[in-house]
Scaffold this motif. Structure first.
Motif, PDB file in Angstrom:
ATOM      1  N   TYR A 264       2.269   1.621  -3.472  1.00 10.28           N
ATOM      2  CA  TYR A 264       1.188   2.037  -4.377  1.00 10.28           C
ATOM      3  C   TYR A 264       0.931   3.536  -4.251  1.00 10.28           C
ATOM      4  O   TYR A 264       0.763   4.238  -5.254  1.00 10.28           O
ATOM      5  CB  TYR A 264      -0.080   1.248  -4.058  1.00 10.28           C
TER       6      TYR A 264
ATOM      7  N   HIS B  31      -4.203   7.134  -0.145  1.00  8.87           N
ATOM      8  CA  HIS B  31      -4.757   6.345   0.952  1.00  8.87           C
ATOM      9  C   HIS B  31      -3.989   6.645   2.240  1.00  8.87           C
ATOM     10  O   HIS B  31      -2.763   6.768   2.213  1.00  8.87           O
ATOM     11  CB  HIS B  31      -4.645   4.853   0.646  1.00  8.87           C
TER      12      HIS B  31
ATOM     13  N   VAL C 147      -2.157   5.678   5.330  1.00  6.02           N
ATOM     14  CA  VAL C 147      -1.466   4.482   5.818  1.00  6.02           C
ATOM     15  C   VAL C 147      -0.670   4.854   7.051  1.00  6.02           C
ATOM     16  O   VAL C 147       0.263   5.651   6.982  1.00  6.02           O
ATOM     17  CB  VAL C 147      -0.518   3.906   4.743  1.00  6.02           C
TER      18      VAL C 147
ATOM     19  N   MET D 106       0.822  -1.199   0.000  1.00  2.00           N
ATOM     20  CA  MET D 106       0.000   0.000   0.000  1.00  2.00           C
ATOM     21  C   MET D 106       0.860   1.255   0.000  1.00  2.00           C
ATOM     22  O   MET D 106       0.554   2.247  -0.690  1.00  2.00           O
ATOM     23  CB  MET D 106      -0.927  -0.010   1.225  1.00  2.00           C
TER      24      MET D 106
END
Length: 568
Positions: A314, A328, A330, A311
């Motif tokens: 990404y 996102h 994280v 993640m």
């Protein structure tokens, strides 16, 4: 020489090259002229016996780039950064190596030519490119600090083995070299062309199919392995010899010290005017993916860490391909549950370096502290210590060992202030360049979380380190003795397994040392082995490295205390 260079890491390569320049059997010099492709770069050549290493400095500071060695529509391959793209420096070096090989063949000189690219850029998919670069016979070392000010020592000694070979190569290949036309496209772009290409829209830079390929390659790299291995630093650093280049006159004499050149902090925490404490600073490792793969056991930890890193990678990929896109959220803050010797500190080092490679942390080092780091003698020492520790850990991992000890039983215990202080500071959105890891025994850590409800949301990543099994401890043993090239005789191995099995059966689960027990046992064996070899000199190398039954002496094992009273 080539095999020696291939063993190096980002942390050791500069000192390794300077070490080679002091070897009388190695000839080295700086090339004042090369072909057009490398005309703006510093290039050195090292030669030993039938091997040549062409070393190229690629100065492209403060860049995070996606490396690609595939040509497109006849154009040279490009590296993609946040502000545009440029011709692959590895491709440029490879083409220059081809010219040297061709000219050497015409002179009937047979030698193995490899390239070494030193770059201060950050190729964040480097792990995925290792095999490609190896096929090109080029070693790539990125993220090298102060590269513009570095220079290598040279050894132009005429009597060295490589002297005549290099002189023949230089006379035949360097003078007046020009980039030949070829089917792969144009030569290196001019500055104006680069500026023009950098201004193109991202749709022009990557098609939809191209983006899909990059994304799959990038995220799929989680299972890749680095080709480099950690070796000892081969030079004490210090001032480099002059090589006649005016551009290097202002070089800092300490840049060969990787620790200071990386901007890593000192280890002292000042609590007040009369007291200071030390923390442990662990530098980043150069091959974290390989080290993670080599860990014995820990399968759940490896899987969880891969998911978290995927993640993170990404997010970084999206930020490069689509600047301004929503990322996102994280959280990197984690809790490590486990007893001593289960590998928590080792995994912390790997964790920090992996996050650095993924672009989530700017340095990747680890700062190790405990309750004593924060508890001072004056009011306010705790807050001062917390802020200093966070500042030292910025860009890396802050590991708090036995964190549950901060939760003292006394309500007035100053340690109780530390966790809330961390949570308050970490709530600041600007405190992104840090990962905090709380470590300790499972049950006390769970109790700590119950007393501080906000910990669960601030520290969502939980890693559980189980005790090692007998088979895993035996595997750890074999890996550790392999470092020294030792081997057990059959009878010695049987004796060792018996001693380990007996210690394991009577162990106290609360104090069992796991891998630490193995380290202590092996240390005892090494001492016994050394004493035996000094007294009775072995006949050959194999006997010198053989661990026999005489070397296997058990150490004391803390036994489980008998319970008093009746069991329910």
């Amino acid at each position: 020489m080539i095999d020696f260079l291939r063993e190096q890491t980002n942390a050791t390569i500069i000192n390794c090259l300077n070490h080679l320049s002091q070897d009388e059997k190695c000839y080295s010099t700086k090339l004042e002229e090369t072909c057009q492709l490398l005309k703006d770069k510093k290039v050195y050549v090292f030669a030993q016996k039938s091997e040549i290493a062409l070393v190229c400095f690629d100065h492209n500071p403060l860049e995070r780039e996606l490396a690609d060695e595939d040509s497109f529509c006849g154009e040279p391959p490009s590296y993609f950064g946040e502000d545009g793209h440029r011709v692959s420096p590895v491709w440029q070096l490879g083409k220059t190596m081809e010219l040297f090989r061709n000219r050497l063949e015409k002179q009937n000189i047979a030698c193995n030519v490899w390239g070494v690219l030193l770059s201060d850029s950050y190729f964040f998919n480097a792990e995925d490119m290792v095999d490609v670069w190896n096929d090109m016979q080029i070693m790539v070392f990125d993220r090298l600090p102060n590269l513009a000010r570095r220079r290598l020592k040279v050894n132009r000694k005429e009597g060295s083995v490589g002297y005549s070979m290099v002189e023949a190569m230089l006379n035949a290949a360097v003078d007046g070299l020009e980039l030949p036309s070829n089917g792969e496209g144009k030569s290196a772009s001019s500055d104006a062309e680069k500026q023009s290409k950098s201004s193109e829209s991202e749709d022009d830079i990557l098609t939809e199919d191209g983006f899909r390929r990059y994304m799959l390659d990038f995220i799929g790299g989680a299972d890749g392995h680095s080709d480099s291995r950690v070796v000892e630093d081969l030079s004490s650093g210090g001032n480099d010899e002059q090589d006649g280049s005016d551009e290097d006159d202002d070089e800092d004499s300490d840049v060969d010290d990787f620790f200071s050149a990386s901007g890593l902090p000192d280890s002292e925490i000042s609590q007040n005017g009369n007291l200071s404490v030390q923390v442990t600073i662990l530098p980043p490792i150069a091959n974290p993916r390989e080290e993670l793969a080599k860990l014995v056991g820990c399968q759940d930890i490896k899987k969880h860490m891969d998911e978290l890193l995927s993640m993170t990678r990404y997010n970084k990929l999206m930020s490069v391909m689509f600047p301004g896109s929503k990322q996102h959220e994280v959280s990197l803050h984690s809790i490590f549950f486990g007893r001593p010797g289960t590998g928590k500190t080792t995994v912390c080092k790997i964790f920090g370096s992996l996050l650095h490679e993924a672009g989530a942390l700017s340095k990747g080092h680890v700062v190790v502290c405990n309750r004593g780091t924060f508890i001072g003698t004056l009011w306010g020492d705790e807050e001062r210590s917390v802020r200093q520790v966070i500042e030292k850990a910025r860009g890396g991992v802050l590991m708090i060992d036995e964190a549950y000890l901060l939760n003292g039983k006394n309500e007035n215990d100053p340690g109780r202030m530390v966790i809330p202080l961390f949570m308050e500071i970490l709530a600041n959105e600007q405190e992104r360049d840090i990962a905090v890891v709380l470590c300790g025994y499972k049950e006390p850590m769970k109790h700590l979380m119950e007393l501080n409800p906000g910990l669960s949301s601030r520290f969502p990543n939980h890693f559980e380190f189980a005790d090692f099994t007998i088979d895993e401890l035996l595997e750890i043993t074999l890996r550790r003795i392999e470092v020294y090239k030792y081997h057990f005789t059959r009878s010695a191995w049987d004796k060792y397994k018996q001693i380990l099995s007996q210690a394991y059966q009577v162990r106290d689960p609360d104090t069992w040392g796991n891998a630490r027990y193995i380290a202590n046992q092996l240390e005892r064996i090494y001492i016994q082995h050394a004493n035996r070899c000094v007294k009775h000199q072995p006949a050959d190398k194999r006997q010198m490295l053989a661990l026999t039954t005489a070397d296997i002496q058990p150490i004391d094992t803390p036994r489980q205390k008998p319970r008093i009273g009746f069991r329910s």
